[in-house]
Design an enzyme around this catalytic site. Structure first.
Site, PDB file in Angstrom:
ATOM      1  N   GLU A 234      -0.146   3.779  -1.693  1.00  0.00           N
ATOM      2  CA  GLU A 234      -0.430   4.297  -3.038  1.00  0.00           C
ATOM      3  C   GLU A 234      -1.199   5.607  -3.012  1.00  0.00           C
ATOM      4  O   GLU A 234      -1.161   6.382  -3.982  1.00  0.00           O
ATOM      5  CB  GLU A 234      -1.185   3.255  -3.872  1.00  0.00           C
ATOM      6  CG  GLU A 234      -2.615   2.965  -3.429  1.00  0.00           C
ATOM      7  CD  GLU A 234      -2.738   1.824  -2.444  1.00  0.00           C
ATOM      8  OE1 GLU A 234      -3.816   1.197  -2.382  1.00  0.00           O
ATOM      9  OE2 GLU A 234      -1.760   1.558  -1.719  1.00  0.00           O
TER      10      GLU A 234
ATOM     11  N   CYS B  50      -2.596  -3.972   2.589  1.00  0.00           N
ATOM     12  CA  CYS B  50      -3.897  -4.189   3.219  1.00  0.00           C
ATOM     13  C   CYS B  50      -4.199  -5.695   3.275  1.00  0.00           C
ATOM     14  O   CYS B  50      -3.584  -6.415   4.049  1.00  0.00           O
ATOM     15  CB  CYS B  50      -4.970  -3.390   2.499  1.00  0.00           C
ATOM     16  SG  CYS B  50      -6.507  -3.222   3.451  1.00  0.00           S
TER      17      CYS B  50
ATOM     18  N   HIS C 169      -2.285   1.939   3.027  1.00  0.00           N
ATOM     19  CA  HIS C 169      -2.293   2.067   1.562  1.00  0.00           C
ATOM     20  C   HIS C 169      -1.311   3.166   1.130  1.00  0.00           C
ATOM     21  O   HIS C 169      -1.704   4.331   0.968  1.00  0.00           O
ATOM     22  CB  HIS C 169      -3.695   2.414   1.066  1.00  0.00           C
ATOM     23  CG  HIS C 169      -4.669   1.292   1.138  1.00  0.00           C
ATOM     24  ND1 HIS C 169      -4.895   0.430   0.088  1.00  0.00           N
ATOM     25  CD2 HIS C 169      -5.475   0.875   2.147  1.00  0.00           C
ATOM     26  CE1 HIS C 169      -5.808  -0.468   0.438  1.00  0.00           C
ATOM     27  NE2 HIS C 169      -6.174  -0.221   1.687  1.00  0.00           N
TER      28      HIS C 169
END
Length: 542
Positions: free
Chosen positions: A516, A378, A514
């Site tokens: 994650e 990001c 993202h």
């Protein structure tokens, strides 16, 4: 018919209701049941999207673009059921809807009150979010006794009455402290917490007793006697080696069997072999690496919860112990990059606001020039573009309009138009509200053949989650590409840059999305796995 498990907490906050809920859900899923988990948050914010990471920790983004509590990240890491916007709602969201109905005239001129209007809206959302599941766990945020939680607890009480005790139960998580000077654990806080529950008409059916030490049989008998809970339903939950060991721990204490019997469900024996394999890999690494994570919220690591877990998952998949060196980017600004010299790889995560940005840009420069594996996420991608523009492409005043509104070389700027997770066009301006106005949720991304990132994923089209309102400015792409920056991923419509890579570097990947948010302990994530493997290669080559 859906069965409901209402999960409450007592004595103190942060005992781990989210982990307990997710662990029980994982065991029930391992027994062949379809499960889901809801989180009810008692704060008045409509969602956590505009809350400071120092206040709330991470904002977890779901597939459908909801900005939610970080506990939903735990839920997705423990069970296969994807979370949606229906799995998390707040007091603010409930009141917003009730007031909207009142303004519309839905209540036919009646006096709008907490009971029944607020509690009815809570019940409606719980039933809607739990629809289709065999068992739904409903985690009520806060601690029993907090004034903010009362409407939620009352709604849960009513719902249990309405569906019947064969389809609903209360599981209360409480603290059983160990007093070192006395050399024993104390049950009184748990007794008082249950007394508090009873005062509002709730009787727990199961007690989970959080403790640093094992809660012995005599203590469990005492708790059962004074709380009116069946002795076998007083379940110890002591500190574990890893949160991923908790499903096995709770299963061995018979928690899932208790639930199965209470609800009269027909379920197979639990197969927890995947969780055993996760814990075995975690506890028996064959190598180790050090990752430098350079961010601005290091005082509260919950701000990076999913990211930290993703690195742990990559370690599980590669049997590598991942040591994370948490570095405040302002320290880089003040003291320089020498603190990065011991790192096998460097990661710059997302964030908002100008503070610490120059430290992140210097971090990127260090990683690029010293050939240290780099992963930017990001904002970590945006600062990578800014650094490359300044130091390679010759755009000395390059910046983002987020930090320098009138910069003469805005290589990163506000997105004004994009397609949302459902394919609908979204538009934004500088005057738009902050809340709920970012590019949110899962988006398709097309990767470039031969790039580092396509080698990680093993396919050209991927789908990852986003949470941002600034993007690479396409006006500067010819200049950046001419200077060697590789655009290795774009949005499905080709309009937005999603991934960049630096040339002549062993492993330098920066992505706008993202990753994650989709990493799990059982499956890992290909990008983080590739990153840790690059760190291992750098360590062995240095």
């Amino acid at each position: 018919m859906t069965r409901y498990i209402f999960v409450t907490g007592g004595v103190v906050s942060s005992l781990g209701k989210g982990i307990a809920s997710a662990s029980l859900a994982a065991i029930l899923e391992a027994r062949g049941l379809k499960v889901t988990i809801l989180k009810l948050d008692p704060y008045i914010n409509v969602d956590p999207g505009t809350m400071s990471p120092f206040q709330h920790g991470e904002v977890f983004v779901t597939e459908d673009g909801a900005e939610t509590d970080l506990d939903l990240g735990h839920y997705e890491r423990f069970i296969r059921t994807p979370m949606t916007k229906r799995n998390n709602f707040t007091t603010g969201r409930v009141y917003e809807e009730v007031i909207r109905k009142e303004r519309r005239g839905d209540y036919l001129g009646g006096t709008v009150q907490v009971i029944p209007h607020i509690t009815d809206e809570i019940k409606r959302r719980v039933v809607e979010g739990a629809a289709g599941a065999d068992v739904a766990l409903i985690e009520v945020g806060g601690t029993v006794g907090d004034i903010e939680s009362l409407p939620f607890l009352e709604a849960c009480r009513q719902l249990k009455v309405e569906v019947g005790s064969q389809r609903a139960l209360f599981m209360h998580l409480t603290l059983v402290p160990y007093i070192a000077t006395a050399g024993e654990i104390k049950t009184k806080p748990t007794q008082h917490s249950v007394k508090e529950m009873r005062s509002i008409g709730l009787q727990p059916d199961i007690l989970l007793c959080r403790s640093e030490h094992e809660v012995d049989a005599s203590s469990r008998r005492k708790i059962a006697l004074f709380t009116n809970v069946e002795e076998r339903a007083v379940i110890p939950m002591q500190d574990a080696r890893s949160i991923y060991a908790i499903p096995r721990m709770l299963h061995e204490y018979g928690l899932d069997q208790l639930v199965i019997e209470r609800f009269g469900l027909d379920a197979r024996e639990a197969d927890l072999s995947e969780w055993d394999a996760v814990v075995d890999s975690l506890m028996n690494p064959q190598d180790e690496v050090t990752i430098a994570m350079v961010g601005k919220y290091m005082e509260l690591l919950d701000a990076y919860k999913s990211l930290i877990e993703s690195l742990l998952h990559a370690g599980i998949k590669t049997r590598t112990k991942v040591n994370i060196n948490y570095i405040d980017s302002e320290d880089i600004e003040r003291d320089g990059t020498s603190v990065l010299e011991s790192a096998d790889a460097i990661l710059v995560p997302g964030g908002f606001g100008e503070r610490g940005v120059e430290g992140k840009i210097r971090t990127v420069q260090y990683a690029r020039e010293n050939k240290v594996p780099y992963l930017g996420i990001c904002l970590g991608m945006q600062v990578a573009v800014i650094e490359y523009a300044r130091n390679v492409a010759g755009l000395k005043d390059a910046h983002s309009t987020e930090f320098r509104e009138h910069t003469p070389e805005p290589v990163v700027g506000l997105i004004t138009e994009w397609l949302d997770a459902t394919g609908e066009k979204e538009e934004r301006t500088e005057e738009s509200d902050l809340g709920g106005t970012m590019r949110l949720g899962a988006q398709d991304c097309v990767l470039t053949e031969g790039s580092t990132i396509v080698g990680c994923y093993g396919k050209k089209t991927i789908r990852e989650r986003h949470r941002h309102r600034y993007e690479v400015n396409n006006h500067f792409l010819p200049r950046l590409e001419e200077a060697g920056l590789q655009i290795s991923g774009r949005s499905a419509d080709g309009k937005l840059v999603e991934v960049v890579e630096a040339p002549d570097h062993p492993w330098f990947v920066a992505c706008q999305f993202h990753p994650e948010f989709t990493s799990t302990p059982r499956d890992g994530h290909p990008l983080f796995k590739g990153f840790v493997e690059a760190a291992l290669a750098n360590k062995k080559g240095s």
